[in-house]
Write a protein that holds these residues in place. Structure first.
Motif, PDB file in Angstrom:
ATOM      1  N   LEU A  22       0.825  -1.200   0.000  1.00 43.30           N
ATOM      2  CA  LEU A  22       0.000   0.000   0.000  1.00 43.30           C
ATOM      3  C   LEU A  22       0.868   1.262   0.000  1.00 43.30           C
ATOM      4  O   LEU A  22       0.586   2.226  -0.730  1.00 43.30           O
ATOM      5  CB  LEU A  22      -0.928  -0.006   1.218  1.00 43.30           C
ATOM      6  CG  LEU A  22      -1.935   1.146   1.307  1.00 43.30           C
ATOM      7  CD1 LEU A  22      -2.838   1.167   0.086  1.00 43.30           C
ATOM      8  CD2 LEU A  22      -2.769   1.028   2.574  1.00 43.30           C
ATOM      9  N   THR A  30      -9.344   3.625  -6.960  1.00 46.49           N
ATOM     10  CA  THR A  30     -10.271   2.511  -6.712  1.00 46.49           C
ATOM     11  C   THR A  30     -10.353   2.197  -5.223  1.00 46.49           C
ATOM     12  O   THR A  30     -11.441   1.954  -4.683  1.00 46.49           O
ATOM     13  CB  THR A  30      -9.813   1.270  -7.494  1.00 46.49           C
ATOM     14  OG1 THR A  30      -9.685   1.592  -8.882  1.00 46.49           O
ATOM     15  CG2 THR A  30     -10.817   0.138  -7.325  1.00 46.49           C
ATOM     16  N   VAL A  31      -9.200   2.226  -4.553  1.00 45.28           N
ATOM     17  CA  VAL A  31      -9.185   1.974  -3.106  1.00 45.28           C
ATOM     18  C   VAL A  31      -9.987   3.041  -2.366  1.00 45.28           C
ATOM     19  O   VAL A  31     -10.766   2.744  -1.452  1.00 45.28           O
ATOM     20  CB  VAL A  31      -7.737   1.923  -2.597  1.00 45.28           C
ATOM     21  CG1 VAL A  31      -7.702   1.873  -1.073  1.00 45.28           C
ATOM     22  CG2 VAL A  31      -7.015   0.715  -3.164  1.00 45.28           C
TER      23      VAL A  31
END
Length: 329
Positions: free
Chosen positions: A59, A307-308
């Motif tokens: 991440l 998108t996250v």
């Protein structure tokens, strides 16, 4: 002898002794409380460490790449990565193709979630009205289909909807006035995505059915019987008795389905032989293409990060609904 000498002196009571100080017990309670608080964290520490290593680094790397210029030259070390600020996000958000993919992904995920929840609820309700051995057989079939690998399921669906040898076309052609022999379901994006949606629904329904079936066992039969005595029909009992009790489970399943269906990748990728056309692009495949086909890893990371963030909005809505349900209860 004076009178003062003959007077009997008054007895002075002995001074009171102060009671011994009580031993304070607060530190002991505090130590016990602190120990109880630290024990769960100590037990969770290995799991949290693994999650930090497995999820934390990717991440952080994703966020870092999305703010850099990073292509093949940077990948192979010919040029250093350059910080470009929000340029990648500006390019992505200003691209009309990206917004077309976003709309397509939302419609795809929304349709898959609706079909999954409706079909799963119907099957779960029907399982409450069949005999024990039929319920056991259906549960075995559901678990078997749920445990089937995605690649295997995708290959089966490719064969079912094949234009030359597809079973689905052959069955439809047996209907009067219908000729589907040789029909290519993937000649257009809407039809092809519908087939992929059916594949996603087929893989998601077993989990929904099993979860809802477990929830239906917690619905008191007395409430259903009281509703029927008050004149409620089957729909009334479901709407005013069953549905409110199942609401927390339905909210949870709907949120999980949205997250899973927004992240669909292998079904589209394998169904289109590793090269999804523009009409089949969803956010996951679009991010993959930008990163590994166009070799623009920075823009691919920016699309993945957007998108996250979109999925985090879904999670926020879910948490808000669950808090509201908790306040009502």
């Amino acid at each position: 002898m004076s009178a003062a000498d003959t007077t009997t002196p008054a007895k002075v009571p002995p001074p009171r002794q102060a009671p011994p100080p009580a031993v304070p017990k607060a530190p002991r309670v505090k130590r016990m409380t602190s120990g109880r608080t630290a024990a769960p964290w100590a037990l969770l520490a290995p799991c949290l460490l693994i999650l930090a290593l497995v999820l934390g680094y990717p991440l952080v790397r994703l966020v870092t790449l999305s703010f850099q210029k990073f292509g093949q030259s940077q990948l192979w070390g010919f040029q250093p990565a350059e910080s470009v600020g929000f340029d990648n996000f500006s390019k992505v958000l200003g691209d009309g193709e990206f917004w077309a993919v976003v709309v397509r992904t939302i419609f795809f995920a929304g349709g898959a979630v609706v079909f999954t929840m409706v079909i799963g609820m119907l099957i779960a309700l029907l399982l409450q009205r069949v005999s024990g051995w039929v319920k056991t057989l259906i549960n075995i079939v559901l678990v078997a289909s749920w445990g089937m690998p995605i690649i295997v399921a995708t290959t089966v669906f490719k064969w079912l909807f094949d234009s030359d040898y597809g079973v689905f076309n052959a069955l439809l052609s047996k209907l009067p006035g219908v000729d589907m022999i040789g029909h290519n379901w993937f000649a257009s994006g809407p039809q092809g995505l519908t087939v992929i949606m059916l594949l996603v629904v087929w893989g998601a329904v077993p989990f929904v059915v099993i979860t809802l079936s477990a929830g239906l066992t917690q619905v008191p039969a007395e409430l259903e019987e009281a509703a029927r005595l008050d004149g409620a029909g089957a729909w009334g009992v479901f709407r005013y008795v069953t549905l409110p009790i199942l609401k927390p489970i339905i909210v949870m399943l709907t949120t999980l389905s949205v997250i899973w269906d927004m992240g669909v990748f292998p079904q589209v990728f394998v169904m289109r032989n590793g090269h999804p056309e523009a009409e089949f692009q969803l956010l996951t495949t679009y991010s993959y293409d930008r990163a590994f086909v166009v070799n623009d890893y920075a823009q691919g990371s920016a699309i993945a990060l957007l998108t996250v963030l979109l999925l985090l909005g879904v999670v926020a809505v879910y948490m808000r609904q669950m808090l509201k349900i908790g306040e009502v209860e």
